[in-house]
Design an enzyme around this catalytic site. Structure first.
Site, PDB file in Angstrom:
ATOM      1  N   HIS A   1      -5.768   3.657  -1.773  1.00 58.41           N
ATOM      2  CA  HIS A   1      -7.100   3.964  -1.242  1.00 58.41           C
ATOM      3  C   HIS A   1      -7.484   5.360  -1.735  1.00 58.41           C
ATOM      4  O   HIS A   1      -6.883   6.348  -1.321  1.00 58.41           O
ATOM      5  CB  HIS A   1      -7.042   3.904   0.291  1.00 58.41           C
ATOM      6  CG  HIS A   1      -8.355   4.146   0.958  1.00 58.41           C
ATOM      7  ND1 HIS A   1      -8.500   4.105   2.328  1.00 58.41           N
ATOM      8  CD2 HIS A   1      -9.596   4.442   0.471  1.00 58.41           C
ATOM      9  CE1 HIS A   1      -9.763   4.349   2.646  1.00 58.41           C
ATOM     10  NE2 HIS A   1     -10.444   4.569   1.537  1.00 58.41           N
TER      11      HIS A   1
ATOM     12  N   GLU B   1     -11.150  -9.279   3.480  1.00 59.79           N
ATOM     13  CA  GLU B   1      -9.879  -8.890   4.073  1.00 59.79           C
ATOM     14  C   GLU B   1     -10.152  -8.645   5.554  1.00 59.79           C
ATOM     15  O   GLU B   1     -11.013  -7.830   5.908  1.00 59.79           O
ATOM     16  CB  GLU B   1      -9.302  -7.632   3.408  1.00 59.79           C
ATOM     17  CG  GLU B   1      -7.975  -7.238   4.054  1.00 59.79           C
ATOM     18  CD  GLU B   1      -7.140  -6.286   3.224  1.00 59.79           C
ATOM     19  OE1 GLU B   1      -7.245  -6.296   1.995  1.00 59.79           O
ATOM     20  OE2 GLU B   1      -6.370  -5.533   3.834  1.00 59.79           O
TER      21      GLU B   1
ATOM     22  N   GLU C   1      -8.804   0.488  -3.120  1.00 59.45           N
ATOM     23  CA  GLU C   1      -9.705   0.511  -1.958  1.00 59.45           C
ATOM     24  C   GLU C   1     -10.662   1.687  -2.114  1.00 59.45           C
ATOM     25  O   GLU C   1     -10.214   2.815  -2.353  1.00 59.45           O
ATOM     26  CB  GLU C   1      -8.910   0.693  -0.669  1.00 59.45           C
ATOM     27  CG  GLU C   1      -8.036  -0.485  -0.328  1.00 59.45           C
ATOM     28  CD  GLU C   1      -7.207  -0.252   0.931  1.00 59.45           C
ATOM     29  OE1 GLU C   1      -6.435  -1.139   1.285  1.00 59.45           O
ATOM     30  OE2 GLU C   1      -7.324   0.836   1.534  1.00 59.45           O
TER      31      GLU C   1
ATOM     32  N   HIS D   1      -3.869  -4.179   7.867  1.00 62.32           N
ATOM     33  CA  HIS D   1      -3.989  -3.006   8.731  1.00 62.32           C
ATOM     34  C   HIS D   1      -3.098  -3.109   9.960  1.00 62.32           C
ATOM     35  O   HIS D   1      -3.230  -4.015  10.769  1.00 62.32           O
ATOM     36  CB  HIS D   1      -5.425  -2.695   9.194  1.00 62.32           C
ATOM     37  CG  HIS D   1      -5.585  -1.217   9.424  1.00 62.32           C
ATOM     38  ND1 HIS D   1      -5.199  -0.621  10.590  1.00 62.32           N
ATOM     39  CD2 HIS D   1      -6.013  -0.227   8.606  1.00 62.32           C
ATOM     40  CE1 HIS D   1      -5.398   0.684  10.474  1.00 62.32           C
ATOM     41  NE2 HIS D   1      -5.884   0.955   9.291  1.00 62.32           N
TER      42      HIS D   1
ATOM     43  N   ASN E   1       0.847  -1.196   0.000  1.00 64.07           N
ATOM     44  CA  ASN E   1       0.000   0.000   0.000  1.00 64.07           C
ATOM     45  C   ASN E   1       0.886   1.251   0.000  1.00 64.07           C
ATOM     46  O   ASN E   1       1.703   1.442   0.910  1.00 64.07           O
ATOM     47  CB  ASN E   1      -0.907  -0.034   1.244  1.00 64.07           C
ATOM     48  CG  ASN E   1      -1.848   1.154   1.305  1.00 64.07           C
ATOM     49  OD1 ASN E   1      -1.439   2.281   1.040  1.00 64.07           O
ATOM     50  ND2 ASN E   1      -3.090   0.909   1.669  1.00 64.07           N
TER      51      ASN E   1
ATOM     52  N   HIS F   1       0.856   6.326   1.657  1.00 61.89           N
ATOM     53  CA  HIS F   1       1.590   7.304   2.462  1.00 61.89           C
ATOM     54  C   HIS F   1       2.766   7.954   1.735  1.00 61.89           C
ATOM     55  O   HIS F   1       3.342   8.914   2.233  1.00 61.89           O
ATOM     56  CB  HIS F   1       1.968   6.697   3.815  1.00 61.89           C
ATOM     57  CG  HIS F   1       0.717   6.408   4.595  1.00 61.89           C
ATOM     58  ND1 HIS F   1      -0.173   7.401   4.924  1.00 61.89           N
ATOM     59  CD2 HIS F   1       0.162   5.248   5.007  1.00 61.89           C
ATOM     60  CE1 HIS F   1      -1.219   6.862   5.547  1.00 61.89           C
ATOM     61  NE2 HIS F   1      -1.028   5.558   5.609  1.00 61.89           N
TER      62      HIS F   1
ATOM     63  N   ARG G   1      -7.206  12.697   0.599  1.00 60.72           N
ATOM     64  CA  ARG G   1      -6.118  13.164   1.473  1.00 60.72           C
ATOM     65  C   ARG G   1      -4.760  12.589   1.089  1.00 60.72           C
ATOM     66  O   ARG G   1      -3.743  13.133   1.442  1.00 60.72           O
ATOM     67  CB  ARG G   1      -6.426  12.845   2.939  1.00 60.72           C
ATOM     68  CG  ARG G   1      -6.394  11.384   3.273  1.00 60.72           C
ATOM     69  CD  ARG G   1      -6.527  11.147   4.754  1.00 60.72           C
ATOM     70  NE  ARG G   1      -7.851  11.414   5.232  1.00 60.72           N
ATOM     71  CZ  ARG G   1      -8.360  10.870   6.345  1.00 60.72           C
ATOM     72  NH1 ARG G   1      -7.618  10.063   7.067  1.00 60.72           N
ATOM     73  NH2 ARG G   1      -9.576  11.131   6.726  1.00 60.72           N
TER      74      ARG G   1
ATOM     75  N   ARG H   1      -9.651   8.068  -1.250  1.00 61.97           N
ATOM     76  CA  ARG H   1     -10.605   8.542  -0.244  1.00 61.97           C
ATOM     77  C   ARG H   1     -11.472   9.656  -0.794  1.00 61.97           C
ATOM     78  O   ARG H   1     -11.040  10.404  -1.679  1.00 61.97           O
ATOM     79  CB  ARG H   1      -9.851   9.056   0.991  1.00 61.97           C
ATOM     80  CG  ARG H   1      -9.432   7.958   1.937  1.00 61.97           C
ATOM     81  CD  ARG H   1      -8.810   8.559   3.187  1.00 61.97           C
ATOM     82  NE  ARG H   1      -8.583   7.534   4.177  1.00 61.97           N
ATOM     83  CZ  ARG H   1      -9.426   7.241   5.172  1.00 61.97           C
ATOM     84  NH1 ARG H   1     -10.541   7.915   5.313  1.00 61.97           N
ATOM     85  NH2 ARG H   1      -9.148   6.277   6.017  1.00 61.97           N
TER      86      ARG H   1
ATOM     87  N   THR I   1      -8.415   3.808   8.455  1.00 63.28           N
ATOM     88  CA  THR I   1      -9.630   2.982   8.436  1.00 63.28           C
ATOM     89  C   THR I   1      -9.737   2.243   9.767  1.00 63.28           C
ATOM     90  O   THR I   1      -9.015   1.281  10.011  1.00 63.28           O
ATOM     91  CB  THR I   1      -9.567   1.991   7.250  1.00 63.28           C
ATOM     92  OG1 THR I   1      -9.110   2.699   6.110  1.00 63.28           O
ATOM     93  CG2 THR I   1     -10.929   1.393   6.966  1.00 63.28           C
TER      94      THR I   1
END
Ligand code: PXP
Length: 241
Positions: A45, A153, A72, A194, A9, A12, A51, A47, A103
């Site tokens: 993801h 998941e 996602e 996560h 992922n 970030h 963000r 969003r 999340t």
């Protein structure tokens, strides 16, 4: 030896970029590096508040990646429209609250169930593999099967926090094991993600039914010290069975 898939992922990388409103660091460059260093898929993801990842990132990454892109999204009409248009091979439906830092839990599968069912069916018709991000709860596994998802998941956040804080994690681990067993029995493919670190990923890698791990925050953080390639390779080794 079975190859457990590793989804990297890269949200970030975009968080760091957006913190200064610059065009670097590039999530696309991170996606290509992840692919080169043994990632089986790249997760982003999109969003509602954009963000981190934005739609331009999605388009660029989707068109330059050879490994599958795992998108996602929240269960909304806007995201359904984007997913239909962009056709990512993998989709994971996640809950989303504007004010959360990340999340925070799994989906509430009873909330807007009719829409959720329609969303899953529409995405599957569009040739995306559909996964639901849920808590390790028996009723949610059964519900995911009823909703005709391809995969689940399991949200590993609680378990990982206990591991990080050196608290007893056996109860939470057992919940995850029970959830995995039921999901495998029902024919659902099982993923987990996560909050995973080297330590928590190692513990969960022993659960045979888990076919894919999706890891972001810790992995991107470790890359500051060791580089993305080395960090991915280290995770690959840890989740190998
Ligand atoms: N899996 C899902 C469905 C997620 O929403 C996230 C966080 O965006 C992750 C995995 C990765 O979590 P982390 O960034 O804590 O590794």
């Amino acid at each position: 030896m079975t190859r457990v898939r590793l989804g990297v992922n890269i949200d970030h990388v975009a968080t760091v970029r957006n913190a200064r409103g610059e065009i670097y660091p590039s999530p696309l460059r991170a996606a290509i590096l992840a692919q080169k260093n043994g990632a089986d898929s790249v997760t982003i993801h999109l969003r509602e508040d954009r963000r981190h990842i934005n739609e331009k990132d999605l388009i660029e990454i989707k068109s330059n990646l050879k490994i599958p892109l795992n998108l996602e999204i929240a269960a909304t009409k806007e995201m359904l429209g984007i997913a239909i248009k962009r056709k990512p091979p993998f989709i994971c439906i996640v809950p989303e609250k504007r004010k959360e830092i990340t999340t925070e839990g799994g989906l509430n599968l009873k909330y807007r169930k009719t829409f959720l069912k329609k969303l899953i069916s529409r995405l599957k018709k569009n040739k995306s593999r559909v996964s639901l991000f849920i808590e390790p709860k028996i009723k949610d596994i059964n519900e995911a099967k009823n909703l005709k998802a391809d995969c689940i998941e399991i949200h590993t956040g609680k378990f990982c926090k206990l591991v990080n804080e050196k608290k007893s994690f056996q109860n939470e681990l057992q919940k995850i094991k029970n959830a995995v067993n039921l999901a495998v029995f029902l024919g659902l493919e099982v993923h987990a993600g996560h909050g995973l670190t080297y330590k928590s990923a190692k513990i969960l890698s022993r659960i045979k039914g888990i076919k894919e791990f999706n890891i972001g925050h810790f992995l991107i953080g470790e890359s500051i010290y060791d580089g993305l390639g080395k960090t991915i390779k280290k995770f690959r080794k840890i989740i190998r069975r």
